[in-house]
Write a protein that holds these residues in place. Structure first.
Motif, PDB file in Angstrom:
ATOM      1  N   MET A  74      49.540  35.279  10.453  1.00 55.71           N
ATOM      2  CA  MET A  74      49.904  34.967  10.999  1.00 55.71           C
ATOM      3  C   MET A  74      50.703  35.235  12.097  1.00 55.71           C
ATOM      4  O   MET A  74      50.468  34.651  13.412  1.00 55.71           O
ATOM      5  N   TYR A  75      51.382  36.047  12.533  1.00 59.45           N
ATOM      6  CA  TYR A  75      52.509  35.675  13.234  1.00 59.45           C
ATOM      7  C   TYR A  75      52.989  35.350  13.515  1.00 59.45           C
ATOM      8  O   TYR A  75      53.916  35.284  15.154  1.00 59.45           O
ATOM      9  N   ASP A  76      53.114  34.717  12.393  1.00 60.41           N
ATOM     10  CA  ASP A  76      54.277  33.762  12.651  1.00 60.41           C
ATOM     11  C   ASP A  76      56.305  34.318  12.616  1.00 60.41           C
ATOM     12  O   ASP A  76      56.525  33.888  11.157  1.00 60.41           O
ATOM     13  N   TYR A  77      56.801  35.061  13.592  1.00 62.30           N
ATOM     14  CA  TYR A  77      57.732  35.551  13.044  1.00 62.30           C
ATOM     15  C   TYR A  77      58.695  35.235  12.561  1.00 62.30           C
ATOM     16  O   TYR A  77      60.456  34.882  11.726  1.00 62.30           O
ATOM     17  N   ALA A 121      52.595  34.444   6.517  1.00 61.87           N
ATOM     18  CA  ALA A 121      54.010  33.953   8.177  1.00 61.87           C
ATOM     19  C   ALA A 121      53.962  35.285   8.666  1.00 61.87           C
ATOM     20  O   ALA A 121      54.146  35.621   9.315  1.00 61.87           O
ATOM     21  N   HIS A 135      59.025  31.984  11.542  1.00 60.45           N
ATOM     22  CA  HIS A 135      58.837  31.148   9.723  1.00 60.45           C
ATOM     23  C   HIS A 135      59.002  32.778   9.779  1.00 60.45           C
ATOM     24  O   HIS A 135      59.704  32.070   8.159  1.00 60.45           O
ATOM     25  N   ASP A 153      62.826  30.060  12.808  1.00 62.98           N
ATOM     26  CA  ASP A 153      61.979  29.170  12.586  1.00 62.98           C
ATOM     27  C   ASP A 153      62.185  28.246  11.550  1.00 62.98           C
ATOM     28  O   ASP A 153      61.415  28.219  10.205  1.00 62.98           O
TER      29      ASP A 153
END
Length: 280
Positions: free
Chosen positions: A248-251, A245, A253, A79
């Motif tokens: 927040m488990y924003d894989y 990241a 990003h 992302d």
């Protein structure tokens, strides 16, 4: 018409060795071989002991391959919606690495002068080596936490941590590069009464300069990676964004950050390779 008779071939006189000299030469070849053969089982035993102590297990890695594959699959697609933030933090990481490399290289060079056995006196050589050993024993994250508590969060703490950590690692390498120079020019300069400053300026630095530049480029590459790690404790750079990241488990990003770091490190590595090629 006169003919000259061919000269008889000279008899080759092989050098004769005494029994003691022959035994000495045989020992010179047999002793290293015996030590090598003895060292192989010792090295194998130490390696097996290390594998057992570190709980190294290929079977466990195979069992966890599915989980590892699942984790990697979450990183795609990346992302890049926050590319502006990633780019600005990468620039900050690069700036930290540049400043930390320059400061660390200068201080490491002075430390190397004191830690080179062919330059420094004994009373200076051993304390300098001990200081570098102590610095090298402390992880950079500990230095980062120390400077964060002193100057607060931000890249300044990371620069100080990188600079101090460089003295222990690159300072030792600089010193060894200076110790490996040819002593012939230095002996000639000492014979004509050259001072210690002249020995360093004209006898040591010109010979060690290619290695010093190469090690400095290696330090810069390491500081780029190190600045990423130091950000984990709030010492500036892109590491803090990377940690956020992950938490927040924003894989998506996270994947974009990793890809940008890979591109930056690759570009720096290629640039360093070109500079090394020019030097050699």
């Amino acid at each position: 018409m006169t003919t000259t008779a061919p000269k008889p071939p000279r008899a080759s006189t092989a050098p004769t060795l005494t029994t003691a000299e022959r035994d000495r030469l045989e020992r010179a070849f047999s002793i290293p071989r015996a030590r090598f053969m003895l060292g192989i089982p010792v090295a194998v035993i130490v390696l097996l002991w290390s594998f057992a102590g570190a709980e190294f297990n290929f079977a466990k890695l195979g069992d966890g391959a599915i989980n590892m594959g699942e984790f990697l699959s979450r990183l795609f697609p990346p992302d890049f919606s926050k590319f502006g933030t990633i780019f600005s933090l990468l620039i900050e990481t690069l700036q930290m690495a540049i400043v930390g490399t320059v400061l660390g290289a200068v201080l490491s060079l002075f430390m190397a002068f004191a830690a080179s056995s062919n330059i420094a006196p004994k009373w200076m050589y051993y304390p300098a080596r001990w200081v570098m050993n102590i610095i090298r024993s402390v992880p950079d994250l500990v230095f980062a936490l120390m400077f964060v508590s002193a100057v607060g969060l931000g890249p300044f703490a990371g620069i100080l941590a990188m600079t101090l950590g460089s003295i222990g690692s690159i300072g030792k390498v600089y010193a060894e590069a200076m110790e490996s120079v040819d002593r012939g020019p230095m002996s000639a300069m000492q014979a004509v009464g050259a001072s210690r400053r002249q020995l360093i300026q004209y006898g040591v630095l010109p010979q060690a300069a290619p290695l010093l530049v190469s090690y400095t480029l290696l330090l810069f590459e390491g500081n780029v990676r190190g600045a990423t790690i130091l950000g984990l404790v709030g010492a500036g750079g892109i590491g803090l964004e990377l940690t956020t990241a992950m938490k927040m488990y924003d894989y998506g990003h996270l994947s974009a950050i990793i890809i940008c770091i890979i591109v930056l490190v690759t570009l720096i590595d290629q640039g360093s390779a070109l500079i090394r090629k020019r030097l050699t």
